[in-house]
Write a protein that holds these residues in place. Structure first.
Motif: not given
Length: 116
Positions: A94-110
């Motif tokens: 079980a997860v508490d948030k919805a999965p992302l539908d796109h790739y998020r780079a690790p160094e991308a700004p939050m």
């Protein structure tokens, strides 16, 4: 020396073992609106007390205290020593948030800071 133990003493020892497992366990299984204590959990299944829990089947949710751990499809096995074992046919974390539908780079700004 004899290792024979009478049925009454064996039953009392088994009841004490189950009570100790029940008291120490934080794990619960949710079926419909009812929670039942899980005595033991392993990779392929879990065990509950045979006498106080009705026969479970289908889709259930496993909780550790208040934290939802798994949604499981289960099948039952034969009772053994006061426990009924259930095996996972499907076990989804079980997860508490919805999965992302796109790739998020690790160094991308939050997020973006506003200009002042």
């Amino acid at each position: 020396m004899s290792t024979y133990v009478s049925k009454e003493i064996r039953d009392e020892l088994n009841a004490a073992r189950l009570a100790g497992l029940k008291k120490a366990s934080r794990l619960r299984v949710l079926v419909g609106e009812e929670y039942y204590t899980v005595l033991r959990l392993w990779r392929d299944g879990f065990a509950v007390e045979d006498d106080s829990v009705p026969a479970l089947r289908g889709l259930v949710d496993l909780y550790d205290g208040g934290r939802h751990m798994y949604q499981c499809l289960i099948i039952a096995s034969e009772p053994e020593a006061g426990e009924r074992h259930y095996e996972f046919k499907r076990n989804t974390a079980a997860v508490d948030k919805a999965p992302l539908d796109h790739y998020r780079a690790p160094e991308a700004p939050m997020g973006l800071l506003p200009r002042d």
